[in-house]
Enzyme design. Structure first.
Site, mmCIF file in Angstrom:
data_model
loop_
_atom_site.group_PDB
_atom_site.id
_atom_site.type_symbol
_atom_site.label_atom_id
_atom_site.label_comp_id
_atom_site.label_asym_id
_atom_site.label_seq_id
_atom_site.Cartn_x
_atom_site.Cartn_y
_atom_site.Cartn_z
ATOM 1 N N LYS A 222 69.087 115.898 152.180
ATOM 2 C CA LYS A 222 69.120 114.738 152.073
ATOM 3 C C LYS A 222 70.445 114.006 151.965
ATOM 4 O O LYS A 222 71.213 114.740 151.519
ATOM 5 C CB LYS A 222 68.396 113.889 151.112
ATOM 6 C CG LYS A 222 66.966 114.472 151.210
ATOM 7 C CD LYS A 222 66.035 113.501 150.291
ATOM 8 C CE LYS A 222 64.594 113.776 150.366
ATOM 9 N NZ LYS A 222 63.647 113.076 149.327
ATOM 10 N N HIS A 327 68.616 118.635 144.464
ATOM 11 C CA HIS A 327 68.162 117.298 143.723
ATOM 12 C C HIS A 327 69.596 116.736 143.303
ATOM 13 O O HIS A 327 70.558 117.505 142.659
ATOM 14 C CB HIS A 327 67.465 117.372 142.534
ATOM 15 C CG HIS A 327 65.938 117.725 142.940
ATOM 16 N ND1 HIS A 327 65.134 118.457 142.153
ATOM 17 C CD2 HIS A 327 65.358 117.428 144.149
ATOM 18 C CE1 HIS A 327 63.968 118.536 142.568
ATOM 19 N NE2 HIS A 327 64.069 118.066 143.785
ATOM 20 N N TYR A 336 59.522 119.574 136.839
ATOM 21 C CA TYR A 336 58.856 120.932 136.693
ATOM 22 C C TYR A 336 58.726 121.463 135.318
ATOM 23 O O TYR A 336 58.042 122.477 135.263
ATOM 24 C CB TYR A 336 59.756 121.898 137.866
ATOM 25 C CG TYR A 336 59.599 121.556 139.264
ATOM 26 C CD1 TYR A 336 58.667 121.755 139.996
ATOM 27 C CD2 TYR A 336 60.517 120.554 140.017
ATOM 28 C CE1 TYR A 336 58.363 121.323 141.434
ATOM 29 C CE2 TYR A 336 60.665 120.588 141.287
ATOM 30 C CZ TYR A 336 59.382 120.701 141.841
ATOM 31 O OH TYR A 336 59.319 120.431 143.222
#
Length: 355
Positions: A222, A327, A336
């Site tokens: 991203k 991330h 998580y």
């Protein structure tokens, strides 16, 4: 509750964007791409979000005639299709986006909530609108930001759904290795699970992104951010077999056409084209069924969740996991730890004599 397809049908039945709104959207997306390097999928989502608002605003003001309840899909006739129309009907040019006030944006978000759009979808829309109006303010096209006091919807904190290690083994073993397509699919599944890739990152991988000698893959995530992720011996083995045996058969000895970014795709179909996200989604569902796993509970993103969960269960630290997943914030990765804690509680309950 109306289905997503029914909701899209209502929005698509509304009049299209006017020329002024279309120019505003194009200018915003051009700047967002140039300044932020946003991914193509994100830009497409932003375009749909802004077009949806412009169409809805024009419909509500009666410019031109709005769809009637009779023309709405089943189950949608109560979703504001009979609301009193108001606004500024003189804006025939369709300049709704640049002149929208906070009340109009609030009403649109409320309409979407009643129409069944999820809080996560509305949160993404509000993020898009904030970026759009901040840009208008920076350019001097507006003096105020109508999103300034709008609160994002509360998002449920849902745990990622991961497959067990046994289910992963069954899924990886499902492709038919006697066919070039089956060998390709095995390599794709192995790579996705070994590296925790997003499905868009997997299907968009260029052929030169993999370095088998060094055992790493260069991933563009991203925001066009690149990261290096280790491959692992198993995924290296299957990638090598795909490149040596399957890819030459699929390409039939011909040059593989480049993707939109000019790069040659790593994974191709029988027509030498890169796979789409939808095509890979279908493959995962098919192999899940073949492995005896409920296809409704499996998705390509589930392989990414399984990668992260299994690494944490085996002692990986959060910072390393963050880097491998790509991330931007550690808080995103921390969810998580809840999955790993839940797994430990289940093990304790199952095996402790006083569990």
């Amino acid at each position: 509750m109306p289905s997503p397809a029914a909701r899209r049908q209502v929005i698509n039945a509304l009049p299209g964007c006017g020329p002024a709104d279309a120019r505003s959207i194009d200018a915003f997306l051009d700047a967002a791409w140039a300044e932020g390097g946003l991914a193509r999928a994100t830009l497409d989502s932003y375009r749909r979000d802004l077009q949806g608002l412009a169409r809805w605003a024009g419909w509500r003001a009666g410019q031109p005639a709005a769809p009637t309840p009779a023309s709405a899909p089943p189950g949608m006739d109560g979703l504001d299709l009979q609301d009193a129309r108001h606004g500024a009907p003189g804006r025939a040019s369709g300049n709704w986006l640049a002149t929208a006030d906070r009340g109009l944006l609030f009403d649109y978000l409320a309409w979407r909530a009643r129409a069944g759009y999820s809080p996560r979808s509305n949160a993404r829309l509000l993020s898009c609108l904030r970026a759009f109006y901040r840009q208008l303010v920076r350019r001097g096209a507006r003096a105020d930001d109508p999103t300034a006091l709008l609160e994002p919807p509360q998002l449920p904190r849902s745990l990622p759904k991961a497959l067990s290690e046994g289910q992963i083994e069954g899924l990886l073993d499902a492709p038919d290795l006697d066919t070039p397509l089956g060998l390709r699919d095995r390599a794709m599944l192995e790579l996705m699970y070994a590296c925790g890739l997003r499905v868009s990152e997997l299907v968009d991988l260029p052929a030169n992104a993999v370095n088998l000698r060094q055992g790493v893959v260069r991933v563009t995530g991203k925001g066009s951010k690149e990261r290096l992720v280790p491959l692992g011996e198993e995924s290296q083995h299957w990638l090598q077999r795909y490149l040596d045996q399957a890819r030459p058969q699929l390409s039939a000895g011909k040059a593989v056409p480049a993707m939109a970014d000019g790069q040659v795709p790593l994974f191709i179909d029988g027509k030498r084209r890169a796979l789409s996200r939808q095509a890979f989604w279908g493959l995962v569902k098919r192999y899940a069924a073949a492995a005896g796993i409920d296809p409704a509970k499996v998705s390509p993103h589930g392989l990414r969740h399984s990668f992260a969960t299994h690494l944490l269960n085996r002692g990986a630290d959060l910072r390393s996991l963050q880097l491998m997943l790509g991330h931007s914030s550690l808080s995103t990765t921390q969810i998580y730890t809840l999955v790993a804690r839940q797994h430990l509680q289940q093990l304790h309950t199952k095996h402790h004599p006083r569990g």
